[in-house]
Design an enzyme around this catalytic site. Structure first.
Site, PDB file in Angstrom:
ATOM      1  CE1 TYR A 262      -3.003   2.979   0.564  1.00 51.15           C
ATOM      2  CE2 TYR A 262      -2.671   2.838   3.034  1.00 51.15           C
ATOM      3  CZ  TYR A 262      -3.165   3.535   1.922  1.00 51.15           C
ATOM      4  OH  TYR A 262      -3.865   4.884   2.239  1.00 51.15           O
ATOM      5  CB  SER A 263       0.987   4.389   0.166  1.00 48.80           C
ATOM      6  OG  SER A 263       1.193   5.627  -0.406  1.00 48.80           O
ATOM      7  CD  GLU A 264       8.073   4.401   2.585  1.00 43.95           C
ATOM      8  OE1 GLU A 264       8.351   5.419   2.531  1.00 43.95           O
ATOM      9  OE2 GLU A 264       7.701   3.700   3.687  1.00 43.95           O
TER      10      GLU A 264
ATOM     11  CB  ALA B 215       2.530  -0.134  -3.738  1.00 45.30           C
TER      12      ALA B 215
END
Length: 261
Positions: A140-142, A144
């Protein structure tokens, strides 16, 4: 299938598991997947103005925030004024002018390794060895960004050392493009032939103010096996029943295509 799950910046394993609780329940209902959540290796504190957004600590990151004396500024500071551009790649180039999270972006032709990113990869390889094997990875986000970087690094290791990659598929929530296997710059589709070759599912929100990051990540994946899933909201994780069920079915189909069911 067993997935390794990487939280976003200033998140934690516990928070990410709560955020993904509807999907965890959906996938466990028929034993489609087991999800293993981990913290980032770096304890961190949200930048000023983001404290309420990230909730109560402790907070973790996979990449150390930039130190002012090193020059540049941290990405999460710069996204307050997310740049505009004709393409997702143009927007990411403008955003990253200040640096890849903890170091300035190197000039073309120079060699500059991101020490913090290497430490994150070493940390993840250790978890893979001690707590794996894992069939897939979720970020998720960072998380990812680091997951995608790890996948490219695994692909490069296979090419150079013959070590088979562990991950067979990936799910990216509100992702950002990865760094190169050399950890010297970000990977953008209009600048390189580097491609994530395993099947991927990209969960995006069409109202996400940082949508360009998700699309830049999607664009460097194999289009034949990359699935784009829009939950029609912002930089969040899907939680409503119908959306989660639909996403669960996509993951089940991915599992079947890999012969993992």
């Amino acid at each position: 299938m067993k997935f390794l799950c990487l939280c976003g910046a200033y998140g934690s394993a516990d928070k990410f598991e709560v955020q993904l609780a509807p999907l965890v329940k959906e996938l466990r209902s028929d034993e489609t997947a087991e999800l293993h959540f981990i913290n980032g290796p770096v304890e961190a504190f949200p930048p000023e103005g983001f404290e309420e957004y990230f909730g109560q600590g402790p907070y973790f990151r996979f990449i150390r925030p930039v130190e002012v004396e090193k020059g540049g500024s941290d990405v999460l500071e710069r996204i307050r004024n997310f740049p505009k551009g004709l393409t997702a790649e143009d927007q990411m180039r403008e955003l990253m002018r200040g640096g890849i999270t903890s170091v300035p972006v190197p000039k073309p032709g120079t060699i500059h390794s991101n020490e913090s990113a290497q430490e994150a990869l070493d940390y993840l390889y250790g978890i893979m060895e001690e707590e794996g094997p894992f069939d897939g990875i979720i970020g998720y986000s960072e998380g990812a960004t680091i997951a995608a970087t790890l996948i490219l690094h695994e692909q490069r290791r296979f090419e150079t050392d013959g070590i088979p990659p562990m991950f067979k598929c990936a799910l990216f929530f509100a992702g950002w493009p990865p760094m190169t296997p050399e950890l010297d710059t970000i990977v953008l589709a209009d600048e390189t032939d580097l491609t994530i070759t395993i099947p991927t599912c990209h969960i995006i929100g069409s109202l996400d103010p940082y949508l360009a990051g998700s699309m830049a990540l999607y664009n460097i994946c194999d289009m034949d096996t990359a699935y784009l899933f829009d939950h029609a909201k912002g930089h969040t994780l899907p939680r409503d029943k119908d959306t989660v069920r639909e996403l669960g079915d996509i993951i089940r189909n991915m599992t079947l295509s890999l012969g993992m069911a």
